[in-house]
Design a protein around this motif. Structure first.
Motif, PDB file in Angstrom:
ATOM      1  N   ALA A 846     -10.057  -9.405  -7.388  1.00  0.00           N
ATOM      2  CA  ALA A 846      -9.757 -10.826  -7.239  1.00  0.00           C
ATOM      3  C   ALA A 846     -10.964 -11.575  -7.765  1.00  0.00           C
ATOM      4  N   GLY A 847     -10.916 -11.992  -9.011  1.00  0.00           N
ATOM      5  CA  GLY A 847     -12.054 -12.722  -9.576  1.00  0.00           C
ATOM      6  C   GLY A 847     -13.315 -11.899  -9.467  1.00  0.00           C
ATOM      7  N   GLY A 848     -14.331 -12.499  -8.850  1.00  0.00           N
ATOM      8  CA  GLY A 848     -15.607 -11.808  -8.755  1.00  0.00           C
ATOM      9  C   GLY A 848     -15.677 -10.841  -7.592  1.00  0.00           C
ATOM     10  N   GLY A 849     -14.582 -10.719  -6.818  1.00  0.00           N
ATOM     11  CA  GLY A 849     -14.611  -9.832  -5.660  1.00  0.00           C
ATOM     12  C   GLY A 849     -13.523  -8.779  -5.760  1.00  0.00           C
ATOM     13  N   LEU A 850     -13.529  -7.867  -4.794  1.00  0.00           N
ATOM     14  CA  LEU A 850     -12.467  -6.865  -4.700  1.00  0.00           C
ATOM     15  C   LEU A 850     -11.933  -6.949  -3.283  1.00  0.00           C
ATOM     16  N   ILE A 851     -10.630  -6.824  -3.147  1.00  0.00           N
ATOM     17  CA  ILE A 851     -10.054  -6.881  -1.817  1.00  0.00           C
ATOM     18  C   ILE A 851      -9.576  -5.490  -1.470  1.00  0.00           C
ATOM     19  N   GLY A 852     -10.056  -4.967  -0.341  1.00  0.00           N
ATOM     20  CA  GLY A 852      -9.723  -3.595   0.014  1.00  0.00           C
ATOM     21  C   GLY A 852      -8.814  -3.543   1.214  1.00  0.00           C
ATOM     22  N   ARG A 853      -7.910  -2.577   1.184  1.00  0.00           N
ATOM     23  CA  ARG A 853      -7.066  -2.346   2.359  1.00  0.00           C
ATOM     24  C   ARG A 853      -7.204  -0.883   2.709  1.00  0.00           C
ATOM     25  N   LYS A 854      -7.370  -0.623   3.993  1.00  0.00           N
ATOM     26  CA  LYS A 854      -7.499   0.758   4.443  1.00  0.00           C
ATOM     27  C   LYS A 854      -6.183   1.470   4.278  1.00  0.00           C
ATOM     28  N   GLY A 855      -6.280   2.749   3.954  1.00  0.00           N
ATOM     29  CA  GLY A 855      -5.052   3.541   3.937  1.00  0.00           C
ATOM     30  C   GLY A 855      -4.478   3.575   5.344  1.00  0.00           C
ATOM     31  N   TYR A 856      -3.144   3.419   5.452  1.00  0.00           N
ATOM     32  CA  TYR A 856      -2.520   3.384   6.770  1.00  0.00           C
ATOM     33  C   TYR A 856      -1.958   4.766   7.065  1.00  0.00           C
ATOM     34  N   VAL A 857      -2.537   5.421   8.097  1.00  0.00           N
ATOM     35  CA  VAL A 857      -2.183   6.807   8.368  1.00  0.00           C
ATOM     36  C   VAL A 857      -0.934   6.906   9.220  1.00  0.00           C
ATOM     37  N   GLY A 858      -0.771   5.969  10.149  1.00  0.00           N
ATOM     38  CA  GLY A 858       0.403   6.007  11.018  1.00  0.00           C
ATOM     39  C   GLY A 858       0.351   7.237  11.897  1.00  0.00           C
ATOM     40  N   THR A 859       1.531   7.819  12.187  1.00  0.00           N
ATOM     41  CA  THR A 859       1.580   8.949  13.113  1.00  0.00           C
ATOM     42  C   THR A 859       1.380  10.260  12.373  1.00  0.00           C
ATOM     43  N   LEU A 860       1.341  10.185  11.010  1.00  0.00           N
ATOM     44  CA  LEU A 860       1.352  11.429  10.238  1.00  0.00           C
ATOM     45  C   LEU A 860       0.065  12.212  10.336  1.00  0.00           C
ATOM     46  N   GLY A 861      -1.031  11.513  10.490  1.00  0.00           N
ATOM     47  CA  GLY A 861      -2.276  12.264  10.413  1.00  0.00           C
ATOM     48  C   GLY A 861      -3.350  11.510  11.137  1.00  0.00           C
ATOM     49  N   LYS A 862      -4.591  11.766  10.734  1.00  0.00           N
ATOM     50  CA  LYS A 862      -5.697  11.048  11.324  1.00  0.00           C
ATOM     51  C   LYS A 862      -6.634  10.642  10.195  1.00  0.00           C
ATOM     52  N   ASN A 863      -7.539   9.734  10.515  1.00  0.00           N
ATOM     53  CA  ASN A 863      -8.461   9.274   9.482  1.00  0.00           C
ATOM     54  C   ASN A 863      -9.412  10.393   9.122  1.00  0.00           C
ATOM     55  N   ASP A 864      -9.149  11.051   8.038  1.00  0.00           N
ATOM     56  CA  ASP A 864      -9.932  12.219   7.689  1.00  0.00           C
ATOM     57  C   ASP A 864     -10.952  11.863   6.618  1.00  0.00           C
ATOM     58  N   THR A 865     -11.900  12.786   6.408  1.00  0.00           N
ATOM     59  CA  THR A 865     -12.849  12.574   5.320  1.00  0.00           C
ATOM     60  C   THR A 865     -12.206  13.041   4.022  1.00  0.00           C
ATOM     61  N   MET A 866     -12.248  12.163   3.028  1.00  0.00           N
ATOM     62  CA  MET A 866     -11.625  12.478   1.735  1.00  0.00           C
ATOM     63  C   MET A 866     -12.715  12.889   0.747  1.00  0.00           C
TER      64      MET A 866
END
Length: 1973
Positions: A846-866
């Protein structure tokens, strides 16, 4: 357990009540969709009145305070407050971010405005300078910035009718800005007499340069240009806060509550007084107004928004209301209806309907309200007040039931009991009172257990107990209603609480972070049914937790929107909504609660994008649900890439140390050795902490990296090529989609990413400036135009680049934890993903910035190290490999499924046409189909599968795989152990390259007669390497411990290895099997050596500070050497095997006798006489020179001498390998240095025949093999080495002109001080004594005589209206060069002097001027490209580089139209000394006078700075682009020549290499020219010209001139070169020479100037003519054919010009200067008629009244009288020793008055003949004389003196005349005085630092011209007795301080004008004369 994860339900913002009216303005608009956009707290709101619906923009992280609407009325820009505030541009329809502008402002963004076509946005900051900044908002790029004003700016607007103009206004100012290039230049509005200087609050621009502005007093000020032309008084009765322009006209709104509409010419249409309408009230103040068609929007100070329909103007419609000023704390929820009650410090209580989203009741109280509660039946509403009272109202009609005041401090909390019978009231004086409801609120009890103010209360369900929280965080319990404190824990446990709003207590432990003891959570409310808890804190965050949450640091979801404190939060009665209120933002937020079951349906509604995230990073509970990190990843996250010393720090460190070392380096030092080395092969690959860094190039070569080297490996030929542009560890590598370019990122303080070509191995671009410490991941976009990079700073910054231009496009903070990979979306170039520790984020630009959204894990898994990630076959699909061996499949941001792929982490992943390939820690390569459904094939990397052609051995089966790449029918695999393997599709594995594994490598030994070497490392292996062309590892053996040293026996059969545990072993050199081992020591064995010859003894050195000597034959220890104070670092034997030389860590050098180990003392002189068998010592006299200047920071770790004892190779801690000539005696020897290793070079060894050098990198684990190139060999290829740390001591040559130019210090006019040493009080500050003889207004006395005798010869007295510059005599040649050029095929010439650029027509002599500079011009160049014809660039001096108007600047202008095309404000503090255009004419190069002599490249049309870098630590004189290039240029200066390349945004330089020519030395270089085939010519101070091929000196044209070669010019059309130098004219020689293209033959031209020496400063060649500028300020045209000289321009040479006199009857004038000449100028013919050399500096000159004589006053006190006709001396006299300041003939030609700096005026009677005896003098002159004027009757003389006093004396007696009345009656013949009441008005307000120097009244007697220290010529009416008289200011054509003396001429009148200069002698002044008419 439950608190481990965040709750799975969700809040969605549904409505916001309120509008920010306070401290903001102009923040309310209609969008194109007829919606209303405004903001409140940190939320942008788009409200649709038709549907009564709100949309929210939540991209900000703090209060929004400014808003602008794009002209198309869809996009909105908003600015916020904060430490690092940013601007968001967003779409009002989708409420998505379009662009983010950041990293410029601090504190906050006060105003915003779009320009007419919406391409640019201007913003104003809240910082101390109120910075004004212009953005190209789509690209997120700042175009220009300047300090706005010292005080607040309230409004800014683009002038919509004139391009590039803006207007800003604020506290007591209005400024009119113009934008040109990157320069924003303000002009202050002139209030004049039309209106009062006052604060301007708002403005609007109209046609014809008109600007309308609203002032604080309610007037409207109308401006034309920068002048106030009229005021519309009483437009409002108080300040006008808002002004809105639309098609119909203008609307204004003020503090008086009125809206006024005006037509387009600002004639009033109508008034709407909102106070008088039904919704109005007293004190209503309008902050914002917007007029569209028949609707008007009004925003008020008290947070209301009205909509007015014009034809029903008395019925405004109230759209929005909110609380106003003061904090908002009270919140209560109705127990049975969807209503919320709020109360605030604005004393109002309001009831809101949660269903209708509207205010349904409001009541004003007497006191500020702090808390509220509604009884269970919903009938009573209790309000707690700030004064300690509480009031109960009936909800139905808001009538009062009771008002009770029992306390003095604020009531902060009150609650009704669940049975409705009691009210508990908590007060700030630590008590809770209990009142009975039915008993008309009689007091029943009191709870007094707390020691601090009460913050929260809760009743138990049975109304028998009360729990409280207080300010100390204590939780207490009381029995009700009496208020007795309970202490029985068991009893308390059983209580069930009706509500939970307490912030302390077991059930809510989890809302507090683990390690904090702060009380920043203001409110909580539990929802028992949904098992969730909502909290509100001081950071503007509303959080959702599970309830109960027992453990500290529970997980939560967070919601932003409120800006600062959220003071209270409550669930609605049916738990459908959460209501939160903001303290300072006065807003009420209503959130919809979405329970878990509904969440699944809601997922497809796009989650609101925001810069902060819902699933917060900050959650940190103990029982983390993230699995244990794999050991390898754990190890990797521990790695730190910080360095003690970065390579970038070396230049400064060297400078610091040089200062200390100045004395010791006087010896002439040896030259560097003749040999050089070249990197030949590198064993090693960086796999242990990098991934996916191995690829096939287009032609099937393999590219990877190790240490600081990019390697291209040809597997057919087993050869390597190297990219050596990095200077520290490379951490990542990416391949361009076309597979021909590579990007590599390195470690560094300001780490860089290099993009380079694998074919040519040349850098294409270098990107830096935005990361810290290092770059750990890079990736190209699919089109190859962009590059993303990730840094290893604390926030793992992500940067998106346009790499070819080197421009940063966008930047964002990535994550707190390490990011391992960045991947750009192959389908949408604006999207990318990053993956790392517990992190998977999806970004869009977005112009001079970046907009980030976290991956949404839901019930499938957990926030793992990628560990790795790739995109799939559509833009939505992405795949990531986890640390647990799964592959996650994502669609958009949602996890769709996971697949088990490997045991242990998946480290690498590669997308193919139809599928994927993965590699993991388990050493398996797996091929998958395109949806990861099936695994098609796996390959295990095993020793058994190794193919016969392998270049080494696998250490273990299934090594951890870190990189995979496919191509050319093979799979390429990189392992953690540093191996590169090629797997054939059918299974066999070929090993191509390998190196040591992780751990430092120290041990190195070369074989005594074979090309092999052995290494031993901390990775517990001993390896043997083949150095012959097969380049492979021959053998490897695992050891029980790591090792630090090894050595072959003299016969090569045995190999001794020292281990880290203090043991050592001897192995068979062929089989590596043990022969024998010993363990005598505890610490590391650091060096091990066989004695020479038969190898009888073995010396073993350890860190225990001992050396053991063993007899090899008998395997016994025979001696111990003791006496070292520190650990041993190096040992060497002498040839006889009898003596050991030892180096220790304490830098001692010791000697021991073998074999017993007796210590010996050997004088240092004897050491080199002893024959040593080897030399690895780093201490002693023979190698003193190898220690660098910064030896305290870095160690030399190793050295090795060639067998012929001529070249010593060393390795040091900074990764440099250096070659010295042996012996290197004396400090700081010269060397050649090579960079390839990244940090420590631990060991260096020559092979047995010196043909190769082998070096080891400690932590980079690489073994590098260099070939030794003997002296004669090297002509074939240039070596890339630099010469030495300290520049050669040999002098670079001397020439007085060069020295003067180098040392000149330019003063800046803005900082001008007085030229003369004046003292006393300035005239305008002196108190005037009233004279006794003040005349009555009507007087019979005779009229006052004329002040001045006038020559009204039939002329009407008309004042002079204006002065226009017509003629300038002078040229700046003294300290500038290459500043005279031909234009228009030689018809015109262009040059500069003072602050004017001059276009001079050769035929007619007419001149035209470029006068936009405000200070001295120092350099000038002409654009040679046919597209930019007649385009000139000029650079000027200036002060510090703060981008304000006094900063140095470069102007690019059209020479014919004098139009400024671009103005570049630059960061070159002090000034710009050289400018040059590139071949295409689009780029401009500039060099500064700042201490670093910065070099900057500009794209001048856009005003964009492309690249900038410190040029050299000494003065750079000239830098020029190669005429055929846009990227290559050369700079020359004091002892320096550098060859530069522009790569992207980076400037890469190479020093000129001299070593190829015997006895060449670096001289001071003064000029540069170019030839074909990369030839460069530089002119030197000695008169030689050096010829360079690339950056290597290939020959010298000796004595091209006899003196310095100051100027060189390359003719583009035929390649001929002109040189100009400093020479005495002689028969054969000349100061100008014309050469052929290769500088082999020349023709000399003499300049017929009559000077003793000609010194040429500028040359230029046109058609058949050569144009020459000289140091003597002449410009001469020389014919090429006939060598005829034609002088076009003359000027004074040195020193200020002081004397000026005009002829009494003809258009001639005289000038006298400190260059010892008096010159006669003809105005009509525009030329110099004559000059007289006086031999001494002249200070003043005067014509006699008849014009037949001239008197000249000299600096030495002498004065001379010449006869004009013959120029013969009529008489001369010297009665004084100091300078004569003024000299005057009396009007009757009888007397001569001579005024000097000895405080005297002498009179001479000229009728007595040329003996000139003094007849008398004036007494009691208080200071030096400045000016003198005779009276018309020759009987009086007025004298101005250096103490700001004017005295009048009688002539010739010299008596002081004191009678003021008599003085007033004198008529003066001339007036040149700057003192006296008649000229009081010429002294300006700004004269604190600088003086008015000279004045002259015109012959008509009614105009006066002055000259001052600021370089201003001003025109006044005469007389001007009032202070601060209004004058006409002329162009500031030079600071008269610097240029010291300008000549001013005026056609109607001849004005005398003298300027005086004092101050530093160094400040040589620049003479030039200017004629105005």
């Amino acid at each position: 357990m439950a608190a481990r994860s965040a709750p799975s339900c969700h809040l969605r913002l549904e409505w916001v009540y309120g509008y920010r009216g306070h401290q903001c303005r102009n923040n309310l608009y209609y969008t194109a969709a007829k919606e209303i956009v405004y903001f409140v707290a940190g939320v942008g709101v788009v409200y649709s009145p038709r549907e009564h619906r709100q949309k929210f923009y939540r991209g900000h992280s703090d209060d929004i305070i400014s808003l602008a609407l794009h002209p198309e009325r869809v996009l909105v820009a908003t600015g916020q407050v904060g430490k690092e505030p940013y601007i968001c541009v967003w779409d009002s329809y989708t409420v998505q971010t379009i662009s983010i502008l950041k990293d410029v402002h601090t504190h906050g963004i006060a105003c915003l405005a779009f320009d007419l076509d919406g391409q640019r946005l201007v913003s104003v900051g809240l910082d101390s300078k109120n910075a004004v900044c212009v953005w190209d908002w789509k690209r997120g790029k700042m175009l220009s910035m300047a300090p706005g004003h010292t005080d607040r700016i309230f409004d800014i607007s683009w002038d919509l009718y004139q391009p590039n103009k803006l207007v800003s206004c604020g506290v007591k100012h209005i400024k009119f800005w113009s934008l040109c290039g990157n320069a924003l230049t303000p002009k202050r509005g002139v209030f004049g007499k039309t209106g009062d200087l006052q604060t301007i609050l708002c403005l609007a621009c109209a046609r014809d340069e008109l600007t309308y502005s609203g002032a604080l007093n309610g007037d409207i000020y109308v401006w034309k240009g920068i002048n106030l032309i009229r005021t519309i008084q009483g437009a409002h009765t108080a300040g006008i806060f808002s002004m809105n322009a639309c098609e119909e006209g203008f609307a204004t709104g003020g503090r008086d509550g009125c809206i006024r509409l005006w037509d387009l010419t600002f004639k009033p249409i109508t008034v709407i007084d909102l106070r008088e309408t039904d919704q109005g009230y007293k004190g209503l103040s309008v902050r914002s107004v917007c007029w569209r068609g028949d609707h008007i929007l009004v925003g008020t100070q008290d947070s209301e928004i009205f909509e007015i329909v014009v034809h029903e103007r008395n019925k405004p419609f109230l759209i929005m209301q909110g609380h106003c000023e003061g904090e908002l704390w009270a919140l209560a929820i109705h127990p049975t209806k969807p209503l919320a009650v709020t109360g605030s410090d604005d004393r109002s209580v309001r009831i809101w309907s949660l269903v209708d989203h509207a205010l349904i009741a409001r009541c004003n109280m007497e006191e500020p309200i702090r808390c509220a509660a509604v009884n269970v039946d919903g009938i009573h509403l209790a309000l707690g007040m700030k004064d300690g009272s509480f009031t109960v109202l009936r909800v139905r009609d808001m009538t009062e039931v009771v008002h009770i005041k029992d306390r003095k401090e604020a009531i902060h909390e009150l609650k009704y009991s669940p049975d409705g019978s009691y009210l508990a009231v908590g007060c700030n004086d630590s008590s809770v009172d209990i009142y009975g409801v039915a008993q008309r609120y009689k007091k029943f009890g009191e709870c007094v257990g707390s020691l601090s103010f009460i913050t929260h209360l809760d009743w138990s369900s049975d109304s028998r107990y009360l729990q409280t929280n207080d300010g100390n965080g204590k939780r207490l319990f009381y029995r009700m209603p009496g208020g007795k404190e309970m202490t029985n824990k068991e009893e308390i446990k059983g209580v069930h609480w009706a509500s939970w709003t307490c912030v302390s207590g077991l059930e809510v432990n989890g809302i507090w972070p683990k390690y904090s003891d702060i009380n920043d959570i203001n409110s909580v409310d539990g929802n028992y049914i949904g098992q969730v808890l909502v909290s509100a804190d001081d950071y503007g965050i509303v959080k959702l937790f599970r309830y109960p949450c027992l453990r500290k640091g529970a997980k939560f979801k967070k919601y932003i929107g409120h800006s600062a404190h959220v003071t209270n939060v409550r669930w609605s009665h049916d738990y459908q909504w959460v209501i939160s209120i903001g303290g300072a933002d006065h807003s009420v937020f209503q959130w919809k609660f979405i329970p878990e079951r509904k969440l699944k349906d809601a997922l497809h509604i796009a989650p609101q994008e925001s810069l902060a995230d819902s699933n917060s990073d900050e959650s940190d509970s103990d029982l983390s649900d993230v699995p244990e990190l794999d050991s390898e990843i754990e190890q990797e996250t521990q790695l730190t890439y910080r360095r003690q010393v970065y390579k970038e720090d070396l230049p400064q460190l060297k400078e610091q140390y040089k200062e200390k070392q100045k004395s010791g380096t006087s010896k002439r030092r040896e030259r560097p050795p003749g040999n050089s080395i070249r990197l030949h092969f590198v064993h090693g690959y960086r796999g242990y902490d990098c991934r996916s860094n191995l690829f096939y190039t287009q032609i099937g070569e393999i590219v990877y990296h190790v240490a600081a080297v990019g390697v291209i490996y040809n597997r057919q030929q087993n050869t390597q090529r190297f990219y050596l542009g990095h200077d520290d560890d490379i951490l990542c590598l990416a391949l361009h989609p076309l597979k021909d370019y590579v990007a590599t990122g390195q470690v560094g303080r300001d780490p860089s990413v290099h993009i380079w070509d694998t074919e040519t191995i040349k850098p294409l671009s270098v990107l830096k400036g935005y990361h810290q410490y290092g770059v750990c991941a890079v990736d190209f976009s699919a089109d190859g135009k962009r590059l993303a990079s990730v840094g290893i700073d604390d926030s793992h910054t992500i940067v998106l680049w346009d790499w070819k231009k080197g421009e940063k496009l966008s930047i964002a903070r990535g994550s707190k934890d390490k990011i391992f990979v960045v991947k750009m979306n192959p389908y949408v170039p604006d999207k990318l993903i990053t993956a790392g520790i517990k992190h998977m984020k999806f970004w869009r630009r977005a112009g001079g910035g970046l907009i980030g959204r976290k991956g949404y894990v839901g019930t499938l898994g957990k926030n793992d190290t990628m560990m790795c990630a790739v995109y799939g076959w559509t833009e939505e699909m992405a795949f990531s490999g986890t640390s647990t061996g799964d592959v996650c499949i994502w669609r958009d941001i949602f996890l769709v499924k996971t697949v088990k792929a490997h045991d242990g982490p998946v480290f690498s992943m590669h997308a193919l046409e139809k599928g994927f390939v993965t590699g993991g820690k388990d050493g398996v390569v797996a091929l998958w189909d395109d949806s990861f459904e099936r695994c098609l094939k796996t390959y295990a990397i095993k020793r058994a599968a190794l193919a016969p052609g392998s270049k080494g051995l696998l250490l273990e089966d299934n090594p951890s795989i870190r990189a995979i790449s496919l191509g050319h029918g093979h799979i390429l695999v990189g392992t953690k152990n540093g191996e590169i393997l090629e797997v054939d599709k059918s299974g066999p594995v070929t090993l191509l390259v390998q190196g040591h594994m992780e751990g430092e490598v120290w041990g190195l030994a070369t074989h005594p007669y074979l090309p092999i070497c052995a290494t031993v490392s901390d990775d517990k292996t001993l390896r043997i390497w083949d150095l012959s062309p097969s380049h492979c590892m021959l053998a490897v053996r695992k050891l029980k411990k790591g090792g630090r040293c090894c050595c072959f026996s003299p016969d090569g059969k045995a190999l001794a290895v020292g281990l880290n545990d203090g043991s050592f072993l001897m192995a068979n050199a062929d089989t590596l099997e043990d022969l024998v081992s010993f363990h005598h020591r505890k610490d590391i064995i650091s060096d091990i050596r066989f004695s020479p010859g038969s190898g009888k003894y073995l010396a073993v050195a350890s860190h225990d500070s001992f050396i053991d000597i063993y007899n090899v034959m008998s395997s016994k220890r025979v001696g111990i050497c003791k006496g070292a104070t520190s650990y041993i670092t190096h040992i060497d034997w002498d040839i006889r095997g009898k003596l050991l030389r030892v180096n220790t860590g304490a830098k001692e050098q010791l000697f021991f006798e073998a074999p017993r180990g007796k210590k010996q003392t050997i004088p240092s002189g004897e050491v080199e006489k002893i024959g040593w068998a080897s030399w690895t010592s780093v201490l002693g006299l023979c190698c003193e020179g190898i220690w660098p200047v910064i030896g305290e920071v870095t160690d030399v770790t190793a050295s090795c001498l060639t067998s012929d004892k001529t070249v010593l190779a060393t390795g040091d801690d900074l990764g440099f390998v250096k070659l010295f000539r042996y012996p290197t005696k004396g400090k700081f020897g010269k060397f050649k240095k090579y960079v390839a290793h990244s940090t420590h070079v631990t060991n260096v060894r020559w092979t047995y025949d010196d043909s190769m050098l082998v070096t080891l990198g400690g932590t980079d684990m690489s073994l590098m093999v260099w070939t030794n190139e003997m002296e004669g060999y090297r002509e074939k290829r240039p070596c890339d080495s630099e010469e030495s740390d300290i520049d050669s001591e040999e002098d670079g040559g001397y020439d007085s002109d060069v020295t003067r130019e180098n040392e000149i210090s330019y003063t800046i006019r803005a900082l001008s001080t007085n030229i003369r040493p004046m003292f006393g009080i300035k005239p305008h500050l002196q108190q005037k004594e009233p004279s006794i003889d003040e005349r009555p207004p009507v007087s019979r006395a005779p009229p006052q005589p004329e002040k001045l005798q006038t020559n009204n010869v039939g002329k009407k007295k008309r004042p002079i209206e204006d002065l226009v510059l017509e003629l300038v005599f002078g040229y700046r040649g003294r300290d500038c060069r290459n500043n005279v050029h031909y234009l228009n095929d030689g018809d015109d010439i262009i040059y500069h002097t003072a602050s004017v650029g001059i276009l001079h027509n050769v035929a007619t002599g007419t001149q035209s001027f470029y006068q936009e500079h405000n200070d001295d011009i120092l350099c000038l160049t002409v654009n040679q490209h046919p597209k930019f014809i007649n385009i000139v660039a000029t650079g000027q001096v200036g002060d510090s580089a703060d981008m304000s108007a006094t900063a140095p600047s470069i102007h690019i202008w059209d020479a014919m139209s004098k139009q400024t095309l671009s103005m570049l404000r630059c960061y070159h503090s002090k000034g710009v000394c050289s400018v040059s255009f590139s071949a295409t004419g689009k780029l401009l190069l500039s060099v500064g006078l700042d201490p670093e002599h910065t070099i900057t490249i500009w794209r001048w049309q856009e005003g964009a700075k492309i690249a900038s870098r410190a040029g050299h630590n000494q003065r750079i004189f000239v830098a020029e682009f190669r005429p055929d290039s846009d990227s290559q240029f050369v700079s020359v200066g004091v002892k320096h020549v550098k060859f530069w390349t522009l790569a992207g945004r980076a400037l890469l330089s190479k020093k000129g290499l001299l070593s190829t020519l015997e006895d060449a030395r670096m001289q001071t270089m003064l000029a540069v020219a170019f030839g074909a085939n990369n030839l460069t010519f530089t002119g030197t101070i000695s008169g030689d010209v050096c010829v360079w091929k690339d950056h290597i000196l290939c020959r010298i044209v000796a004595r091209a001139h006899n003196g310095p070669v100051f100027a060189m010019y390359t003719t583009l059309r035929d390649g001929l070169i002109v040189t100009g130098g400093k020479e005495r004219p002689s028969k054969e020689g000349g100061a100008v020479k014309l050469w052929d293209q290769e500088l082999r033959r020349c023709r000399a031209f003499r300049l017929e100037t009559g000077q003793v020496t000609d010194c040429v400063r500028s040359v230029c060649r046109g058609k058949g003519k050569i144009l020459v500028g000289t140091r003597n300020a002449e410009i001469i045209e020389v014919g090429e054919k006939n060598a005829a000289c034609n002088i076009l321009v003359n000027g004074h040479v040195d020193g200020p010009i002081w004397g000026l006199a005009t002829h009494p009857s003809r258009d001639f004038f005289l000038s006298a200067a400190e260059d010892g000449t008096v010159r006669l100028w003809d105005i009509a013919d525009k030329k110099m008629l004559n000059k007289v050399n006086l031999g001494h500096a002249a200070r003043t000159v005067c014509y006699s009244p008849e014009g037949d004589m001239v008197a000249i006053g000299m600096k030495n006190g002498e004065f001379i009288i010449l006869l004009v006709s013959s120029l013969k001396i009529w008489g001369k006299k010297r009665d004084r020793r100091c300078a004569i300041h003024d000299i005057r003939f009396s009007p009757d030609s009888r007397f001569l008055a001579v005024g000097s700096s000895e405080n005297s005026v002498d009179f001479y009677d000229l009728t007595l003949g040329p003996t000139l005896n003094r007849i008398s003098y004036c007494k009691d002159i208080p200071s030096f004389v400045i000016q003198m004027d005779f009276s018309a009757d020759s009987r009086h003389l007025q004298v101005s003196t250096g103490c700001y006093k004017r005295h009048v004396y009688e002539v010739p007696s010299g008596k002081h005349l004191m009678d003021q009345a008599a003085i007033d009656r004198i008529t003066w013949a001339t007036w040149t005085s700057i003192l006296g009441d008649e000229v009081m008005g010429i002294w300006s307000r700004h004269a604190e630092k600088a003086d008015v120097n000279c004045a002259c009244v015109s012959h008509s007697g009614i105009s006066l011209v002055t000259g001052d220290d600021f370089g201003m010529i001003k025109l006044f009416d005469f007389p001007c007795p009032e202070k601060f008289f209004i004058c006409l200011e002329m162009c500031t054509y030079a600071s008269l301080k610097d240029m010291d003396a300008e000549k001013t001429l005026h056609k109607l009148t001849a004005l005398r004008n003298q300027n005086y200069t004092g101050g530093k002698k160094k400040n040589r002044t620049k003479p030039c004369m200017v004629k105005w008419c």
